[in-house]
Design an enzyme around this catalytic site. Structure first.
Site, mmCIF file in Angstrom:
data_model
loop_
_atom_site.group_PDB
_atom_site.id
_atom_site.type_symbol
_atom_site.label_atom_id
_atom_site.label_comp_id
_atom_site.label_asym_id
_atom_site.label_seq_id
_atom_site.Cartn_x
_atom_site.Cartn_y
_atom_site.Cartn_z
ATOM 1 N N ILE A 75 30.656 38.783 28.611
ATOM 2 C CA ILE A 75 29.814 38.356 29.719
ATOM 3 C C ILE A 75 28.812 37.358 29.165
ATOM 4 O O ILE A 75 28.496 37.364 27.976
ATOM 5 C CB ILE A 75 29.111 39.535 30.423
ATOM 6 C CG1 ILE A 75 28.316 40.398 29.440
ATOM 7 C CG2 ILE A 75 30.103 40.386 31.189
ATOM 8 C CD1 ILE A 75 27.572 41.554 30.120
ATOM 9 N N ASP A 76 28.348 36.473 30.023
ATOM 10 C CA ASP A 76 27.491 35.380 29.575
ATOM 11 C C ASP A 76 26.196 35.880 28.946
ATOM 12 O O ASP A 76 25.741 37.001 29.231
ATOM 13 C CB ASP A 76 27.146 34.467 30.758
ATOM 14 C CG ASP A 76 28.381 33.813 31.364
ATOM 15 O OD1 ASP A 76 29.325 33.538 30.613
ATOM 16 O OD2 ASP A 76 28.383 33.602 32.586
ATOM 17 N N LYS A 77 25.596 35.029 28.142
ATOM 18 C CA LYS A 77 24.351 35.371 27.455
ATOM 19 C C LYS A 77 23.294 35.890 28.422
ATOM 20 O O LYS A 77 22.648 36.908 28.159
ATOM 21 C CB LYS A 77 23.822 34.136 26.718
ATOM 22 C CG LYS A 77 22.466 34.331 26.045
ATOM 23 C CD LYS A 77 21.975 33.041 25.400
ATOM 24 C CE LYS A 77 20.588 33.223 24.795
ATOM 25 N NZ LYS A 77 20.066 31.970 24.191
ATOM 26 N N ARG B 76 30.134 33.110 39.250
ATOM 27 C CA ARG B 76 29.125 32.071 39.427
ATOM 28 C C ARG B 76 29.701 30.829 40.111
ATOM 29 O O ARG B 76 29.115 30.297 41.062
ATOM 30 C CB ARG B 76 28.515 31.704 38.074
ATOM 31 C CG ARG B 76 27.793 32.875 37.411
ATOM 32 C CD ARG B 76 27.499 32.594 35.944
ATOM 33 N NE ARG B 76 26.628 31.436 35.786
ATOM 34 C CZ ARG B 76 26.389 30.857 34.604
ATOM 35 N NH1 ARG B 76 26.968 31.325 33.506
ATOM 36 N NH2 ARG B 76 25.579 29.818 34.527
#
Length: 345
Positions: free
Chosen positions: A143-145, A263
């Site tokens: 998962i993104d930062k 997103r």
């Protein structure tokens, strides 16, 4: 480098390939996946009745004596770091982490340290039995930062292969909570006019497109309808905010798992995530739609409002069905508290 010898006998009615037969009959405690066994065969590390066989497709008879030489796992080139972790579950084969906002999952040229992998190398220590011959955690999804929430990481080769297959087959349960601009409702005629959008019973928004890297910005993903990779996202309204609703808490779940999928899909539908610097950004809302404190909180929110809330999978070793939930992070809870001031909740 030291090695261990694993000796066993092929049982009745073996599969017609050596790698399949070894995968079926190798002792479970050896924690060797079929992929790893195939690599060991090609490397000349497997003997059948005392003779080296290096073809994974070779036939093998029942009662054949197999010896597999396995080099002990090497230490990873990535350094362990003592970084606190929110461990939701852990056993000998895997670990489930509630990742905080701001933590990168894997080291990269721009982020060589301070990552989840660095933290796991310290946390797990000698309990890592090795993935692909190296003592490292097996990352099967990311998962993104700036996204918070649940991640499962393999600690053994068998777990890594088993989890990877589940992600490949899209059988892993993944639910996200997000705060988006607008309210994605089936009664909105604008939504029905956007290519790739449809609604299912229960006011569930379905987004079906192809995704690929943006032609001019390699850090972004772009919606396509030819080429790229197939991507399906579903979303439903959990709670609208404003009077009328101008922001909403939504629940999203993935049929596929592509980079930035939620997103970019929500932005394509005109419902970009609050705080998303790449796809959602900031949006000017009517002054009377929310109380001033809510407007201020929206403008100040520093990251995409996205949280990996639910993770479910079948344990790759025990076969047990596992499901975990992570509570909403404090920053999203605080934002929703301000938004509720506008709806009297």
């Amino acid at each position: 480098m030291s090695s261990r010898q694993i000796e066993f006998v092929i049982a009745d009615n073996p599969p017609n390939r050596l790698d399949k037969a070894l995968s079926r009959d190798v002792p479970a405690e050896a924690t060797l996946s079929r992929t790893r066994l195939a690599r060991l065969i090609v490397a000349g590390s497997v003997t059948v009745d005392g003779v080296v066989v290096d073809d994974p497709k070779a036939k093998v008879a029942e009662d054949a004596v197999i010896v597999v030489s396995v080099e002990e796992a090497e230490d990873s080139h990535i350094g362990p770091e003592e970084i606190p972790l929110d461990v939701v579950y852990e056993d000998d084969d895997l670990i489930v982490i509630n990742k905080p906002v701001g933590m990168v999952v894997h080291p990269a040229p721009g982020t060589p340290s301070g990552t989840l992998v660095n933290a796991l190398l310290h946390h797990c220590g000698e309990n890592l039995s090795g993935v692909g011959g190296v003592k490292r955690p097996g990352i099967v999804h990311r998962i993104d930062k700036e996204t918070s929430g649940l991640l499962v990481v393999a600690k053994s080769d068998v777990a890594h292969q088993g989890l990877a297959k589940q992600f490949e087959k899209h059988t892993v349960e993944r639910y996200y909570r997000a705060i988006c601009y607008g309210v994605p409702d089936a009664n909105d005629p604008r939504l029905r006019g956007i290519k790739g959008t449809s609604f299912e019973p229960g006011n569930i928004l379905k987004l079906t497109t192809q995704l690929a890297r943006h032609k001019h910005d390699r850090q972004r993903q772009a919606v396509m309808f030819q080429g790229g990779r197939h991507a399906v996202t579903r979303a439903r309204i959990v709670e609208p905010f404003g009077n009328p609703g101008v922001v909403a808490l939504i629940e999203c779940w993935l049929e596929t798992g592509r980079t930035h999928q939620i997103r970019v899909h929500m932005a394509h539908a005109g419902h970009g995530l609050v705080g998303d610097p790449t796809y959602g950004g900031k949006r000017k809302l009517a002054a009377k739609s929310l109380v001033p404190a809510a407007h201020d909180a929206l403008r100040a929110f520093p990251r995409q409002a996205l949280h990996a809330a639910v993770l479910g999978f079948v344990h790759p070793v025990t076969g047990e069905e596992m499901r975990f939930e992570a509570p909403m992070p404090e920053d999203m809870e605080a934002l929703m508290a301000k938004l509720r001031l506008s709806t009297g909740a």
